[in-house]
Write a protein that holds these residues in place. Structure first.
Motif, PDB file in Angstrom:
ATOM      1  N   MET A  78       0.833  -1.206   0.000  1.00  0.00           N
ATOM      2  CA  MET A  78       0.000   0.000   0.000  1.00  0.00           C
ATOM      3  C   MET A  78       0.868   1.257   0.000  1.00  0.00           C
ATOM      4  N   GLY A  79       2.186   1.060   0.042  1.00  0.00           N
ATOM      5  CA  GLY A  79       3.104   2.201   0.134  1.00  0.00           C
ATOM      6  C   GLY A  79       3.161   2.778   1.539  1.00  0.00           C
ATOM      7  N   GLY A 143      -5.192   9.483   1.910  1.00  0.00           N
ATOM      8  CA  GLY A 143      -5.619   9.340   0.518  1.00  0.00           C
ATOM      9  C   GLY A 143      -4.540   8.849  -0.439  1.00  0.00           C
ATOM     10  N   GLN A 144      -3.372   8.472   0.085  1.00  0.00           N
ATOM     11  CA  GLN A 144      -2.236   8.149  -0.797  1.00  0.00           C
ATOM     12  C   GLN A 144      -1.972   6.655  -0.933  1.00  0.00           C
ATOM     13  N   ALA A 145      -2.735   5.806  -0.243  1.00  0.00           N
ATOM     14  CA  ALA A 145      -2.459   4.362  -0.307  1.00  0.00           C
ATOM     15  C   ALA A 145      -2.499   3.891  -1.762  1.00  0.00           C
ATOM     16  N   LEU A 146      -1.547   3.051  -2.128  1.00  0.00           N
ATOM     17  CA  LEU A 146      -1.475   2.536  -3.499  1.00  0.00           C
ATOM     18  C   LEU A 146      -2.381   1.319  -3.646  1.00  0.00           C
ATOM     19  N   LYS A 198      10.503  -0.275   2.082  1.00  0.00           N
ATOM     20  CA  LYS A 198      11.117   0.968   1.578  1.00  0.00           C
ATOM     21  C   LYS A 198      10.741   1.212   0.125  1.00  0.00           C
ATOM     22  N   LEU A 199      10.805   0.147  -0.690  1.00  0.00           N
ATOM     23  CA  LEU A 199      10.465   0.317  -2.104  1.00  0.00           C
ATOM     24  C   LEU A 199       8.990   0.668  -2.269  1.00  0.00           C
ATOM     25  N   GLY A 200       8.135   0.078  -1.435  1.00  0.00           N
ATOM     26  CA  GLY A 200       6.703   0.395  -1.498  1.00  0.00           C
ATOM     27  C   GLY A 200       6.479   1.890  -1.283  1.00  0.00           C
ATOM     28  N   GLN A 201       7.171   2.443  -0.283  1.00  0.00           N
ATOM     29  CA  GLN A 201       7.043   3.881  -0.013  1.00  0.00           C
ATOM     30  C   GLN A 201       7.616   4.701  -1.164  1.00  0.00           C
ATOM     31  N   ALA A 202       8.728   4.201  -1.736  1.00  0.00           N
ATOM     32  CA  ALA A 202       9.345   4.917  -2.866  1.00  0.00           C
ATOM     33  C   ALA A 202       8.382   4.955  -4.060  1.00  0.00           C
ATOM     34  N   ASN A 212       0.785  -4.167  -5.778  1.00  0.00           N
ATOM     35  CA  ASN A 212       0.286  -5.405  -5.179  1.00  0.00           C
ATOM     36  C   ASN A 212       1.500  -6.182  -4.693  1.00  0.00           C
ATOM     37  N   ASP A 213       1.363  -6.951  -3.622  1.00  0.00           N
ATOM     38  CA  ASP A 213       2.510  -7.777  -3.232  1.00  0.00           C
ATOM     39  C   ASP A 213       2.336  -9.187  -3.768  1.00  0.00           C
TER      40      ASP A 213
END
Ligand code: ADP
Ligand code: MG
Length: 330
Positions: A78-79, A143-146, A198-202, A212-213
């Motif tokens: 989800m970042g 509102g930013q969740a991927l 970390k990559l999810g947040q990036a 998606n994981d």
């Protein structure tokens, strides 16, 4: 040792940090501060002894560590940032307290690595196999969740790390434990997957459209994105990142196609997502990120196609793991 002594014994090490915690283990509820401009992420995952793990090839420590990773990977997808967790344990009367403590040691080792507090749980008695349920809370900018549903035509499809190695490790453990020493990396991927927090947040900061994981294999996760977004996808076999250990295992032992490990093998806990073409160069420069295809078009009945190494194109089905079959590991 009774339930309450057990809870007392784990309470001491349960907080990795004090930030945002008004009350941890020890009251009716944990109390966490709610920061402004943040959304709360909630994810939960259950592991059943004999179905998702066996103590014959995993120690209690391994099981505890592994339990947290699936949830951490959901937060990554989800970042977001992981924050706090609760654990529910159903165990039979003859379960050794030492085994439970080993499970908690593994769990807290993983918690320390990802900066997550243990803020509660429940302990119940069962005559059946051990059941462990972990619930993890996280945060992400409002509102930013991927989501899976954000993929757009012409997006680039990216994946992190390499795929199929966890399946390789599981096969080593199940079928050929004496080969464990020859495949340490594969076994480690199965026992200690590394959620791509970390990559999810990036990817979120970059402005990726969907994420998606990969818990059930690339094919299944691509289908989830395709379906949720109403788009068709096309990937290129030659760009799918596959570890040399998986190639070797296929060549020397299993005689299967390494690509199938990436498409249908579970539990790598890498990320797959899509991003606008404008980020092509940025994505190419990111370490540990591969570009494997594109979103082709909007579609009412989305399909996923793959161009193989010989240039032939075929439709990929989502068949990953069967969650309800005897062979499920998710
Ligand atoms: P209640 O009866 O109010 O639900 P419990 O006696 O079950 O409370 O639990 C007391 C405290 O211990 C609570 O903070 C609960 O979250 C925590 N707890 C209970 N079991 C576990 C466990 N297996 N792991 C971690 N924390 C636990
Ligand atoms: Mg209770």
């Amino acid at each position: 040792m009774g339930e309450f002594n057990f809870i007392d014994s784990i309470r001491g090490g349960s907080l990795i940090h004090e930030e945002g915690v008004r009350q941890g283990i020890g009251d009716d509820c944990a109390v966490l501060e709610s920061p402004k401009y943040q959304d709360t992420l909630v994810t939960t995952d259950t592991m059943v002894e004999g179905v998702h793990f066996k103590f014959s090839y995993m120690t209690g420590f391994d099981v505890g560590y592994r339990l947290a990773t699936a949830n951490l990977s959901d937060i990554a997808a989800m970042g977001g940032r992981p924050l706090a967790m609760t654990i529910n344990v159903a165990a039979s009367g003859d379960t050794e307290i030492a085994l439970l403590q080993d499970i908690y040691k593994g769990l807290m080792e993983c918690a320390r690595r990802y900066h997550v507090n243990l803020v509660g749980g429940d302990t119940v008695h069962t005559e059946g196999p051990m059941v462990l349920t972990l619930t993890l809370l996280g945060q992400v900018e409002e509102g930013q969740a991927l989501l899976r549903s954000g993929a757009k035509p012409q997006d680039i499809i990216f994946v992190t790390g390499d795929l199929g190695l966890a399946q390789t490790g599981l096969e080593v453990l199940l079928h050929d434990p004496k080969l464990e020493d020859q495949y340490p990396m594969a076994v480690d991927r199965h026992k200690r997957p590394k959620p791509a927090i970390k990559l999810g947040q990036a990817f979120r900061q970059l402005g990726a459209h969907s994420l998606n994981d990969i818990s059930d294999g690339l094919a299944s996760e691509l289908h989830e994105i395709a379906k949720a977004s109403g788009v068709s996808l096309m990937i290129d076999e030659k760009y799918i990142p596959i570890n040399a250990n998986t190639q070797r295992w296929c060549r020397e032992v299993s005689q299967k196609n390494p690509t199938d490990y990436a498409l249908y093998g579970g539990e790598d806990f890498q990320l797959v997502g899509t991003a606008p073409q404008a980020y092509l160069e940025t994505l190419q420069e990111m370490v540990g990120v591969s570009l494997i295809g594109i979103v082709t078009q909007e579609s009412k009945s989305p399909i996923v196609t793959m161009r193989d190494v010989k240039g032939r194109t075929s439709i990929i089905t989502p068949k990953g793991y069967n969650h309800f079959g005897g062979d499920s590991h998710d």
